[in-house]
Design a protein around this motif. Structure first.
Motif, PDB file in Angstrom:
ATOM      1  N   UNK A 402      48.875  23.002  51.315  1.00 14.02           N
ATOM      2  CA  UNK A 402      48.580  24.274  51.783  1.00 14.02           C
ATOM      3  C   UNK A 402      48.895  24.706  53.365  1.00 14.02           C
ATOM      4  N   UNK A 403      49.339  25.906  53.278  1.00 17.01           N
ATOM      5  CA  UNK A 403      50.001  26.357  54.740  1.00 17.01           C
ATOM      6  C   UNK A 403      48.926  27.472  55.209  1.00 17.01           C
ATOM      7  N   UNK A 404      48.517  27.250  56.239  1.00 15.10           N
ATOM      8  CA  UNK A 404      47.731  28.275  57.161  1.00 15.10           C
ATOM      9  C   UNK A 404      48.592  28.858  58.373  1.00 15.10           C
ATOM     10  N   UNK A 424      50.731  24.757  46.136  1.00 11.61           N
ATOM     11  CA  UNK A 424      49.938  25.259  47.032  1.00 11.61           C
ATOM     12  C   UNK A 424      49.931  26.673  47.282  1.00 11.61           C
ATOM     13  N   UNK A 425      49.074  27.188  48.208  1.00 14.21           N
ATOM     14  CA  UNK A 425      49.161  28.556  48.405  1.00 14.21           C
ATOM     15  C   UNK A 425      49.189  28.718  49.833  1.00 14.21           C
ATOM     16  N   UNK A 426      49.876  29.887  50.718  1.00 10.80           N
ATOM     17  CA  UNK A 426      49.678  29.939  52.024  1.00 10.80           C
ATOM     18  C   UNK A 426      48.731  31.059  52.253  1.00 10.80           C
ATOM     19  N   UNK A 427      47.914  30.960  53.378  1.00 17.16           N
ATOM     20  CA  UNK A 427      46.637  31.867  53.833  1.00 17.16           C
ATOM     21  C   UNK A 427      46.931  32.224  55.211  1.00 17.16           C
ATOM     22  N   UNK A 428      46.953  33.659  55.550  1.00 23.81           N
ATOM     23  CA  UNK A 428      47.106  34.028  56.951  1.00 23.81           C
ATOM     24  C   UNK A 428      45.564  33.924  57.472  1.00 23.81           C
ATOM     25  N   UNK A 429      45.441  33.232  58.824  1.00 28.85           N
ATOM     26  CA  UNK A 429      44.234  33.358  59.452  1.00 28.85           C
ATOM     27  C   UNK A 429      44.555  34.206  60.649  1.00 28.85           C
ATOM     28  N   UNK A 430      43.523  35.275  60.611  1.00 29.56           N
ATOM     29  CA  UNK A 430      43.750  36.515  61.381  1.00 29.56           C
ATOM     30  C   UNK A 430      43.040  35.920  63.051  1.00 29.56           C
ATOM     31  N   UNK A 431      43.875  36.422  63.782  1.00 36.02           N
ATOM     32  CA  UNK A 431      43.337  36.036  65.262  1.00 36.02           C
ATOM     33  C   UNK A 431      42.061  37.072  65.443  1.00 36.02           C
TER      34      UNK A 431
END
Length: 889
Positions: A402-404, A424-431
Motif C-alpha cells: 500500500x502506497x500513501x 495493493x492500492x495507492x492513496x493520496x494524503x492531503x496536506x
C-alpha cells in the motif's frame, strides 16, 4: 464570449470557491433539484438546474456543480426554447480534434477539474436570449464502496445563489435489507438540520433535504451565493448470509461478498516511512502522531517492523517483533525521534521492508507492507520502471503493498502503478490539519484481515471482473460482476474459497438464491458490470506494456463508448445552439495536473469518468424542462405525513390500498383534471401512522369518513393548514386549505390552486410560482411545494384507480415549539410487552393492546407498504381524536 478562468487551490471540501461569479441580478436560478437513487449500492444522481435570463439583453449563463471523483458522468443535456442539446461521448483523439479547432478560433473554455479530496467540478455556460430560460441536466453514476462497515453517498450542494425551489431527494433500495442509515456532512448540522427528513423501512430508505431560501443564506456554509457544502448519506446493509447477496438481470450478475463473524487473522506489518528533507515541518509532525496512534492499535498477536529512510535506511529493529507492551513503547520512542533530512531512496527502503516480511513467514497470519512518501526518488535507483520491477520481484505476490502519497509533489502515478502491481492500492494524503487522521483512517481500513487468498469461483459464469483478492478486511466488501452463460440460472453455481487463520474455508451456501431484479431495472446490473470492468481495465492498462497494454486499452475504450463513459480514454462533446462553441470534456486523472490549470481558449471541459444509464425521458413544456424524480423515490414526499426528519412523525394512509410502483408517467406536464369520484356504499377508513423512535415499528390507527383534520397550526406566524379527507373509494385528501393572517387563503385540490386575498380570487392550473404575502407556492407536475417562513410542506398529487387525491408531507419542520396539529406530533415512545395471546405496548406507563398490521404510504410516490402496530386513535395519540378535528376547512 471570452471568459477568464481563475485558478485556485482548495484546502477542504467546505471552503468556498474563490472565482468570479456572474452577477446574480443578471439571471435567476429559479429551480435546482438533485435526485439520487441507490439500488444495490449503485447510485444514479440527476442534477437539474433551471435558469432564467431576467435582463433585456442576451446573457451567458453558467452551470457549475461538483460531483464525486469516482462517479461516471453518463449524460449532460440542455434545453433552450424547446430544443434539446445532448452531449456525445467520443474517443479522446476524435474529440481532441474538435477541441483543438475550438482553441485555434480563440473561443472560451469550460472546465471540469479536481476540487479538494473527493470532488470534481463540472462547469459550462451558454448564451441565453433576453427573458428566456435554459434547463441544464447532468446525470452521474457510481458504485458505492464499503469502508469501515459503511457506504457513503456524497451529495454536494452549491447552486451559486439561494434558490426558491431547491430540493434534494434520495431513495435507497437494498434487497438484503438496510441495517442502519444516517445523514452527516456540513449541511446536516445546526440551522439546516431541520430541513432534513429521513425514514428507513426494512429494504428502503428515503432522505429529503428541503431548505428554505432564508436558510440557504444563514447556515455555516451559506451566504449571498447560497449553500456550499455536503450531505453524506451513511448506511450499511444486513448480512444474514455468509455468501453475501447475488443479483442477476438480463444475463448479468453482481455478487456482493462481505462475510461477518469471522475470526481476525494476526498480521505482520512493516511501515516504511519517508523522512527526507521534503517531509520538513507539519508533514513529519503529523506522521509521528499518526504512527504512534497506529502502534497503539496493534493487537498483541500482531508482529511489526518500522523503517525510516532518506538516502539511507534506519531500522528500529532489523526483524519483525511481537506487538507487546515493551516493544510498542520502544517503537513509539523511535517514532517520536524521527527527523527530516537528506534525499529519497525509495527503492532501497521498500526492498528492505519486503525482505523483513519475507524473512518472517508465519502460518495463519497476513502480511502487509505500507509505504509513506511525499516525493520522487532522488538517490540510489531513480529509474521508476526499474524500482517497480525490483519491488515486484521482491514481493512475488506474497503480500500487498500500500502506497500513501503525501501531498502533490509526489509522482502519484508511479506509486499507483507500483501498488497495483503488488495487489495493493495507492492513496493520496492531503496536506491539511487532519493529515494524521487521514493516515490513521487508511490504516484502520487494513487493520483487521479476515481472509487471505480469496478466490471467487462462478461455474456457468463468463466475462468476469476481478475474481482473485489477496486480502479481505473487516468492514470492506468484495464485488464481482459478470455474465451468466446462456442466461441459464440453473447451471450458475457461485463459490468462494479462501484462507482463514490456519485453515482453508469454502463458502458455497446451497441455500443462496440468485435474486432476479428485472422488475427493478433491466440495465442496472449490466451497468455495474460495465463500470467495474472499465475501472479494472484502466488499472490493468496502467500496469501492462506492449500488446497486452494495447489490448486492455482497446477493450476499455470499446466499453467506454458503448456505455457512454467519459474516462481517460474518451471525451464528451457538448453541442450548443448554432453559432456557439462546442465543449469538449476530458476527465482528469488522480495526481496529474489538469489542463484546466492553464488559461484556455476554446470551450474545453474536463469531466469525471462516465457511465450511462437509461432514464425516463424528459418532456419539455413551453420551453421548460424538469428531470423526472429518481426511480422509486418520487420528486418529493416522505414516509408518513411527517414532522421534519424527526422519528415519530405522523402520516396518513389507506390500509386497503395495494402497492403501486413508481412508473414512467412522472413527466413535466400539467396535472390532468381529476374525474368525478364515484359514490361508495360506505365511508372509507383512513389509516394513519405515527413514527416511533429508534427505527422501531410505527403506530397506526384508523379514521373513518370525510372528516376535516387540523394538519398544522403556527400561532406565531398566524398560519394554519387544514385538510379534508375524502369519503370516496380512493381515499386520501380531497382538499387542503392554507390560511395566512386573516385575509390570505390558498386552497389546493387536484384540479389546481385557488388564491383568495381579501375579496380578490384567482385560479392557477399551470406550473406556476405563486406568492401570497410571505407564502410561496410552487406547482410542479405531481406536487405542490409550499414555503412559509421556516415551514416547507409538499402536497403530492397521488393516484389510485385513475382517481387523483392529495397527500401532504412536511419537509421543513418549524422550530417554534408552539406549533400544533397532526403534522406536528412528536415521536411515539413505547416498549413492547410480550404476551401469550396478544401484544401489548407500554406507552406513558399504560399497557395498550396492539395488533401487527400494515398500511400503504402515499407520502412517497412509490407507495411502499409498511408494517405497523394498529391500535385505537386515542391510544396512539394519547389524547382524544376530536382535538385534531377542524370545524371548517
Amino acid at each position: 464570449m471570452e471568459r477568464a478562468v481563475v485558478q485556485i487551490t482548495l484546502f477542504g471540501l467546505l471552503l468556498a470557491l474563490v472565482t468570479t461569479l456572474p452577477n446574480k441580478d443578471d439571471w435567476d436560478i429559479y429551480s435546482f433539484h438533485i435526485n439520487s437513487t441507490v439500488t444495490s449500492r449503485y447510485a444514479t444522481t440527476v442534477i437539474t438546474s433551471r435558469v432564467a435570463n431576467r435582463m433585456d439583453e442576451p446573457k451567458e449563463i453558467e452551470f457549475q456543480v461538483r460531483i464525486p471523483k469516482n462517479a461516471f458522468i453518463s449524460k449532460f443535456r440542455m434545453f433552450i426554447d424547446g430544443q434539446e442539446y445532448d452531449g456525445v461521448v467520443k474517443a479522446k483523439e476524435q474529440a481532441q480534434q474538435q477541441y483543438t479547432e475550438a482553441v485555434s478560433r480563440g473561443q472560451s473554455a469550460g472546465l471540469v477539474s479536481s476540487v479538494g479530496r473527493t470532488l470534481e467540478e463540472f462547469k459550462t455556460s451558454v448564451n441565453v436570449a433576453a427573458h428566456k430560460k435554459v434547463t441544464f441536466e447532468l446525470t452521474y453514476e457510481e458504485l458505492l464502496k464499503r469502508k469501515l462497515g459503511k457506504y457513503e453517498l456524497q451529495i454536494h450542494a452549491r447552486p451559486m445563489q439561494p434558490v426558491k425551489d431547491f430540493k434534494v431527494d434520495i431513495y435507497i433500495h437494498e434487497q438484503a435489507g438496510i441495517n442502519f442509515i444516517d445523514v452527516k456532512g456540513g449541511l446536516s448540522t445546526k440551522a439546516l438540520a431541520n430541513a432534513i427528513t429521513s425514514t428507513h423501512a426494512d429494504k428502503q430508505a428515503w432522505v429529503y433535504f428541503y431548505p428554505t431560501e432564508d436558510q440557504q443564506k444563514t447556515c455555516d456554509s451559506c451566504g449571498d451565493q447560497g449553500m456550499n457544502g455536503d450531505l453524506v448519506i451513511v448506511y450499511d446493509v444486513k448480512r444474514d448470509n455468509s455468501m453475501g447477496d447475488i443479483k442477476k438481470s438480463a444475463g448479468y450478475f453482481v455478487h456482493h461478498f462481505a462475510p461477518s463473524n469471522l475470526q481476525r487473522i494476526p498480521k505482520n506489518v512493516v511501515f516504511v516511512i519517508d523522512q527526507s528533507g521534503s517531509m520538513h515541518g507539519r508533514k513529519i509532525q503529523q506522521t509521528r502522531i499518526a504512527l504512534i496512534h497506529i502502534l497503539n492499535d496493534l493487537a498483541e498477536d500482531d508482529y511489526f517492523g518500522l523503517i525510516t529512510f532518506d538516502s539511507s535506511i534506519f531500522h528500529w529493529k532489523r526483524e519483525l517483533v511481537q506487538a507487546n507492551k515493551e516493544n510498542l513503547d520502544s517503537a513509539k520512542k523511535f517514532a517520536e525521534r524521527i527527523q527530516d533530512r537528506g534525499a529519497t531512496d525509495i527503492n532501497q527502503a521498500v526492498l528492505e521492508g519486503a525482505r523483513m516480511l519475507n524473512a518472517h513467514p508465519r502460518e495463519g497470519s497476513a502480511s502487509i507492507l505500507i509505504l509513506l512518501t511525499d516525493g520522487d526518488p532522488t538517490t540510489g535507483v531513480t529509474n521508476l520502471e526499474k524500482i517497480q520491477s525490483n519491488v515486484r520481484k521482491a514481493i512475488r505476490d506474497k503480500f500487498p503493498l500500500y502506497c500513501l502519497g503525501f501531498g502533490f509533489d509526489v509522482n502519484f502515478e508511479f506509486l499507483e502503478k507500483m501498488a497495483l502491481q503488488n495487489n495493493g492500492v495507492a492513496r493520496r494524503i492531503y496536506e491539511d490539519s487532519d493529515a494524521d487522521l487521514q493516515l490513521k483512517g487508511f490504516y484502520e481500513e487494513v487493520a483487521t484481515p479476515l481472509l487471505t487468498d480469496v478466490s471467487m469461483i462462478y461455474v456457468g459464469g463468463t466475462n468476469l471482473t476481478q475474481t482473485n483478492f489477496s486480502h479481505y478486511y473487516n468492514g470492506s466488501e468484495i464485488v464481482v460482476a459478470g455474465q451468466i452463460t446462456d442466461n441459464n440460472i440453473e447451471t450458475f453455481i457461485p463459490q468462494v474459497v479462501a484462507i482463514s487463520t490456519k485453515r482453508r474455508v469454502v463458502f458455497s451456501d446451497t441455500n443462496t438464491t440468485v435474486q432476479s431484479t428485472e422488475a427493478v431495472s433491466d440495465s442496472n446490473i449490466q451497468r455495474v458490470w460495465a463500470y467495474l470492468t472499465v475501472k479494472q481495465l484502466l488499472d490493468k492498462e496502467l500496469q501492462l506494456s506492449g500488446p497486452e497494454k494495447e489490448n486492455a486499452n482497446k477493450e476499455a475504450l470499446r466499453l467506454s463508448l458503448k456505455y457512454s463513459f467519459v474516462t481517460p480514454l474518451t471525451s464528451m462533446v457538448v453541442t450548443k445552439p448554432p453559432g456557439e462553441n462546442t465543449d469538449v470534456l476530458h476527465k482528469p486523472k488522480e495526481g496529474e495536473t489538469p489542463q484546466a490549470r492553464q488559461p484556455l481558449h476554446g470551450h474545453a471541459m474536463l469531466l469525471p469518468d462516465i457511465h450511462r444509464r437509461s432514464h425516463p425521458r424528459l418532456r419539455v413544456i413551453s420551453g421548460q424542462a424538469a428531470a423526472p424524480p429518481a426511480a422509486g423515490a418520487g420528486a418529493s414526499g416522505g414516509v408518513f405525513l411527517n414532522y421534519g426528519g424527526l422519528p415519530g412523525s405522523i402520516g396518513a394512509m389507506d390500509y386497503d390500498m395495494s402497492y403501486d410502483a413508481f412508473d414512467d408517467a412522472m413527466m413535466v406536464e400539467p396535472a390532468s383534471m381529476a374525474p368525478a369520484i364515484a359514490a361508495t356504499t360506505g365511508p372509507l377508513s383512513h389509516r394513519f401512522l405515527l413514527k416511533s423512535e429508534n427505527q422501531s415499528l410505527p403506530l397506526c390507527f384508523d379514521v373513518t369518513g370525510g372528516v376535516l383534520l387540523k394538519l398544522l397550526h403556527h400561532p406565531n406566524r398566524e398560519l394554519s393548514v387544514n385538510g379534508e379527507l375524502d369519503s370516496g373509494a380512493h381515499g386520501g385528501f380531497k382538499r387542503i386549505a392554507i390560511h395566512f393572517k386573516t385575509d390570505q387563503h390558498i386552497q389546493v385540490d387536484t384540479n389546481g390552486i385557488t388564491v383568495r386575498e381579501g375579496q380578490a380570487e384567482t385560479q392557477h392550473t399551470g406550473l406556476d410560482l405563486i406568492t401570497v404575502g410571505s407564502v410561496t407556492v410552487i406547482r410542479r407536475d405531481k406536487e405542490i411545494d409550499v414555503t412559509a417562513g421556516d415551514i416547507r410542506m409538499v402536497i403530492l398529487i397521488q393516484e389510485k384507480g385513475h382517481q387523483q387525491f392529495l397527500w401532504p408531507v412536511i419537509r421543513q419542520k418549524p422550530s417554534d415549539s408552539s406549533v400544533t396539529g397532526i403534522l406536528a406530533l412528536k415521536p411515539a415512545v413505547y416498549v413492547e410487552v410480550l404476551q401469550t395471546h396478544s401484544t401489548k405496548l407500554k406507552i406513558n406507563n399504560q399497557d395498550i393492546s396492539a395488533t401487527r398490521s400494515n398500511a400503504v404510504d402515499y407520502s412517497i410516490v412509490s407507495s411502499p407498504t409498511l408494517d405497523c402496530w394498529l391500535m385505537p386513535a386515542e391510544s396512539a395519540l394519547q389524547r382524544p381524536l376530536d382535538d385534531f378535528i377542524a370545524s371548517q376547512l
